[in-house]
Every structure is written in structure tokens, then in C-alpha cells.
Design a protein around this motif. Structure first.
Motif, mmCIF file in Angstrom:
data_model
loop_
_atom_site.group_PDB
_atom_site.id
_atom_site.type_symbol
_atom_site.label_atom_id
_atom_site.label_comp_id
_atom_site.label_asym_id
_atom_site.label_seq_id
_atom_site.Cartn_x
_atom_site.Cartn_y
_atom_site.Cartn_z
ATOM 1 N N PHE A 1 -42.964 18.316 3.909
ATOM 2 C CA PHE A 1 -41.953 17.153 4.979
ATOM 3 C C PHE A 1 -41.672 16.356 3.792
ATOM 4 C CE2 PHE A 1 -44.362 18.813 8.754
ATOM 5 C CZ PHE A 1 -43.559 20.072 8.355
ATOM 6 N N LYS A 2 -40.457 16.380 3.095
ATOM 7 C CA LYS A 2 -39.520 15.681 2.698
ATOM 8 C C LYS A 2 -39.827 14.265 3.665
ATOM 9 C CE LYS A 2 -38.868 12.485 -0.948
ATOM 10 N NZ LYS A 2 -39.758 11.595 -1.482
ATOM 11 N N GLU B 1 -32.551 8.370 1.228
ATOM 12 C CA GLU B 1 -31.235 9.159 1.848
ATOM 13 C C GLU B 1 -31.418 10.371 2.844
ATOM 14 O OE1 GLU B 1 -31.974 9.770 -3.096
ATOM 15 O OE2 GLU B 1 -32.406 8.080 -1.180
ATOM 16 N N PHE B 2 -32.940 11.251 2.367
ATOM 17 C CA PHE B 2 -32.988 12.203 2.567
ATOM 18 C C PHE B 2 -33.939 11.915 4.302
ATOM 19 C CE2 PHE B 2 -34.154 13.003 -2.029
ATOM 20 C CZ PHE B 2 -33.498 14.025 -2.033
ATOM 21 N N ASP B 3 -34.514 11.007 4.809
ATOM 22 C CA ASP B 3 -34.545 10.349 6.510
ATOM 23 C C ASP B 3 -33.178 10.197 6.420
ATOM 24 O OD1 ASP B 3 -37.077 10.335 5.632
ATOM 25 O OD2 ASP B 3 -37.363 7.936 5.228
ATOM 26 N N ALA B 4 -32.439 9.469 6.338
ATOM 27 C CA ALA B 4 -30.807 9.700 6.547
ATOM 28 C C ALA B 4 -30.208 11.078 7.483
ATOM 29 C CB ALA B 4 -29.726 8.841 5.729
ATOM 30 N N LEU B 5 -30.804 12.032 6.138
ATOM 31 C CA LEU B 5 -30.709 13.532 6.795
ATOM 32 C C LEU B 5 -30.820 14.181 8.023
ATOM 33 C CD1 LEU B 5 -29.452 14.479 2.651
ATOM 34 C CD2 LEU B 5 -28.099 14.426 4.468
ATOM 35 N N ALA B 6 -31.956 14.187 8.071
ATOM 36 C CA ALA B 6 -32.650 14.193 8.810
ATOM 37 C C ALA B 6 -32.587 13.280 9.917
ATOM 38 C CB ALA B 6 -34.724 14.517 8.845
ATOM 39 N N ARG B 7 -32.180 12.644 10.244
ATOM 40 C CA ARG B 7 -32.490 10.970 11.635
ATOM 41 C C ARG B 7 -30.711 12.083 12.105
ATOM 42 N NH1 ARG B 7 -33.576 9.941 15.699
ATOM 43 N NH2 ARG B 7 -32.646 8.744 17.023
ATOM 44 N N ILE C 1 -36.746 16.651 17.234
ATOM 45 C CA ILE C 1 -37.876 16.650 15.724
ATOM 46 C C ILE C 1 -36.754 17.440 15.054
ATOM 47 C CG2 ILE C 1 -39.568 18.022 14.543
ATOM 48 C CD1 ILE C 1 -40.611 18.588 17.438
ATOM 49 N N SER C 2 -36.672 16.552 13.848
ATOM 50 C CA SER C 2 -35.967 17.373 12.422
ATOM 51 C C SER C 2 -37.210 17.132 11.342
ATOM 52 C CB SER C 2 -34.323 16.842 12.473
ATOM 53 O OG SER C 2 -33.623 17.153 11.157
ATOM 54 N N LEU C 3 -36.467 17.904 10.305
ATOM 55 C CA LEU C 3 -37.721 17.964 9.235
ATOM 56 C C LEU C 3 -36.310 18.160 7.659
ATOM 57 C CD1 LEU C 3 -40.525 20.076 10.606
ATOM 58 C CD2 LEU C 3 -40.330 17.647 10.466
ATOM 59 N N LEU C 4 -36.610 17.494 6.423
ATOM 60 C CA LEU C 4 -36.937 18.161 5.791
ATOM 61 C C LEU C 4 -37.821 19.113 4.651
ATOM 62 C CD1 LEU C 4 -33.898 16.404 3.369
ATOM 63 C CD2 LEU C 4 -35.581 18.115 2.126
#
Length: 172
Positions: A60-61, A31-37, A47-50
Motif C-alpha cells: 500500500f502506497k 499526493e497519494f494519501d490525498a488521492l486515497a482520502r 477504507i481506501s487504498l492505493l
């Protein structure tokens, strides 16, 4: 002096809230990877980072576009500046911003020029990190992109709190 104590108190409270999430140094989660993507796609950035901001480091989560990099020193972190406010921090050209112009991530790889980050604000009001997008070219976001990035950051903060609640439920 009072203001300094207030800042120190806020930072202690913020760090305690982050610690209570029990998320730092955990494996990637879909879910966190999907939000960053989604943030990278909607903003058209490579680039996007949580990121979550600890006392001395940024971890980085979720990481899109900087694979292999899991953390940086907090002192080099753009996101540290983002969590100090309530709204989005948008840096259109980092080479022209005195806070970042001599940052090694601007002067060398990954050659950051554009940064936009929204604080991850928990329900208690603590900003524990940010959802950010980064580009190698100077630019700005559209109003629609800004709005969506805010919504994604809100979703990420809620997901962090839901994750924590689920961890504690599973312990019962």
C-alpha cells in the motif's frame, strides 16, 4: 500454450514497469494519501487504498482506514483481480462472490463486504496496482462515484509516472 506465454509475458512486463517506478517500500507521500482520502470521501467508505501489486504481495502506497497494515499476500488481494481487467471491479457483497467469500479479510477483520477498485494503468498500458474503496457493508457505487474513482485512479497513475521522472531528473 501460446495464450499462457502471452499472460506470462504481460505479467513480466507489468512487474518490470512497477519496478521501474521505484516506488515500492517508499514512505508515504502527500499526493497519494490525498488521492486515497478523496476516494474514500467521495465514495463514503471507511477504507481506501492505493495498492501496488508485486509478484507475491500487495503493498500500500496510501492507506486510509487500515492504519498499521502495509501489505498483504497477493493471493488474498482483491486488487489482483482488479488489475486483470481494464475497468472497475465492483464487488457489491464479497460474501456472495465465490472469488472472495472464503477470503480471511471477508470472514474476519476487516470484514470486507464491498470493494470497488480501478486499475492504475501506466502510459505503456501496464496495470501496476489499483485505487480501491472498501466498506464493511454490502452496497454499490453511484455512476458519479464510479466516474470520480476512475478519474482519481488516472491521476494516481500519472502521479506515479511524474514521481519517477522527477527522481531521474534529480539524479542528473
Amino acid at each position: 500454450m501460446n495464450e499462457d506465454l502471452t499472460d506470462q509475458g504481460r505479467e513480466r512486463r507489468r512487474l518490470l514497469a512497477l519496478e521501474r517506478l521505484e516506488v515500492v517500500d517508499t514512505p508515504p507521500e502527500a499526493e497519494f494519501d490525498a488521492l486515497a482520502r478523496a476516494a474514500a470521501l467521495v465514495c463514503g467508505t471507511p477504507i481506501s487504498l492505493l495498492s501496488l501489486i508485486e509478484a507475491d504481495r500487495q503493498w500500500f502506497k496510501a492507506n486510509v482506514g487500515l492504519e498499521g497494515l502495509q501489505e498483504t499476500e497477493r493471493s488474498l488481494s482483491f486488487c489482483t483481480h482488479a488489475i486483470e481487467g481494464d475497468g472497475m471491479l465492483e464487488v457489491n457483497d464479497a460474501t456472495q462472490d465465490s472469488r472472495f467469500a472464503h477470503n480471511p479479510f471477508v470472514e474476519d477483520a476487516p470484514n470486507i463486504r464491498f470493494y470497488a477498485g480501478v486499475p492504475l494503468k501506466l502510459s505503456g498500458g501496464e496495470n501496476v496496482g489499483s485505487l480501491c474503496v472498501i466498506d464493511h457493508h454490502a452496497r454499490s457505487l453511484s455512476d458519479k462515484q464510479r466516474e470520480i474513482l476512475h478519474l482519481l485512479a488516472d491521476a494516481a497513475a500519472k502521479a506515479l509516472e511524474v514521481r519517477r521522472a522527477a527522481l531521474h531528473e534529480s539524479e542528473l
